[in-house]
Design an enzyme around this catalytic site. Structure first.
Site, PDB file in Angstrom:
ATOM      1  N   CYS A   1      -3.858 -26.973 -38.370  1.00  0.00           N
ATOM      2  CA  CYS A   1      -4.823 -26.933 -37.266  1.00  0.00           C
ATOM      3  C   CYS A   1      -5.158 -28.344 -36.762  1.00  0.00           C
ATOM      4  CB  CYS A   1      -6.076 -26.144 -37.652  1.00  0.00           C
ATOM      5  SG  CYS A   1      -7.008 -25.623 -36.193  1.00  0.00           S
TER       6      CYS A   1
ATOM      7  N   HIS B   1      -3.684 -21.092 -39.371  1.00  0.00           N
ATOM      8  CA  HIS B   1      -4.364 -21.315 -40.651  1.00  0.00           C
ATOM      9  C   HIS B   1      -3.740 -20.480 -41.764  1.00  0.00           C
ATOM     10  CE1 HIS B   1      -7.864 -23.897 -39.695  1.00  0.00           C
ATOM     11  NE2 HIS B   1      -7.750 -23.391 -38.488  1.00  0.00           N
TER      12      HIS B   1
ATOM     13  N   GLU C   1      -3.755 -21.018 -44.838  1.00  0.00           N
ATOM     14  CA  GLU C   1      -4.566 -21.002 -46.072  1.00  0.00           C
ATOM     15  C   GLU C   1      -5.451 -19.760 -46.138  1.00  0.00           C
ATOM     16  OE1 GLU C   1      -5.282 -22.680 -43.457  1.00  0.00           O
ATOM     17  OE2 GLU C   1      -7.444 -22.959 -43.211  1.00  0.00           O
TER      18      GLU C   1
END
Ligand code: MN
Length: 236
Positions: free
Chosen positions: A108, A213, A215
């Site tokens: 990001c 994203h 994660e």
């Protein structure tokens, strides 16, 4: 097999002088077999040099907008809060790391700062500046694990090597994006409106950055898990 230590760039809240990080970045690295280490922000170059020497890979995390002065622009009304101290710390880390060949992964804000440090530019606000025919939503209102747009992956790219897929569904939480790709970087994926969503370096062991994203997705999405596994394995 060696357990790699991954240096993670911190989030900084100047109002209360607090360093913090979304736990998911650390959980994703741990899940992939690495040990995350949160890097200090207010440290001189000597201290950061030592921190860099003990880490095997580096994750540039999400966060606030980059100061537009860093890519030669005045601040537009649509630009959000900037934290120049974090910009500076991450540029110092970048300069210390880039010559070492140690793996780098950007997420990001990470893709945005890495592009800027290599000499690229950003849209300060996609809605205000990015002319396109398809008004894709890049600031999704849905939850972190909801997939909101696809990206098309370049065949001859590190991202394709990892995923072995032509398209990937991703989440999207960004109001800025890459405008001019830095000369040294290569595009690895774009969304259907043409926005750059992933970049990588050729002739580097592992340098990859994505606009989404992973994660938040690694426990539910095979593609996201593969990215962290590839990054941590490259750091061994
Ligand atoms: Mn997006």
């Amino acid at each position: 097999m060696r357990i790699p230590v991954i240096g993670v760039t911190p989030h900084y809240e100047p109002d209360n002088n607090k360093l913090c990080i979304a736990s998911m970045y650390l959980e994703a690295i741990l899940d992939a077999g690495g040990v995350p280490l949160l890097l200090p922000l207010k440290a001189n170059e000597e201290a950061l040099k030592t921190a860099v020497s003990v880490c095997d890979g580096f994750l540039f995390t999400g966060g606030p907008d980059i100061d537009p002065f860093r890519f030669g622009e005045e601040t537009l009304e649509e630009c959000d809060v900037v934290y120049p101290d974090r910009d500076q710390m991450e540029e110092t880390i970048f300069n210390l790391v880039i010559g070492t060949g140690k793996p780098v992964f950007g997420i990001c804000r990470g893709i945005q700062v890495l592009n800027v440090f290599f000499g690229g530019t950003l849209f300060q606000d996609i809605a205000a500046q990015f002319q396109r025919k398809l008004n894709l939503c890049h600031s999704q209102k849905s939850g972190r694990t909801v997939l909101s747009h696809s990206v098309t992956i370049e065949r001859d790219s590190l991202l394709y090597d990892i995923l072995q897929e032509d398209t990937l569904m991703v989440n999207s939480f960004h109001h800025q994006g890459i405008k001019d790709v830095a000369p040294e970087l290569n595009v690895a994926a774009r969304s259907r409106d043409g926005l750059v969503e992933a970049v990588y370096l050729r002739d580097h062991p592992f340098f990859l950055a994505v606009q989404w994203h992973p994660e938040h997705l690694f426990r539910v999405n095979e593609g996201a898990k593969k990215l962290f596994t590839a990054f941590v394995d490259a750091s061994r």
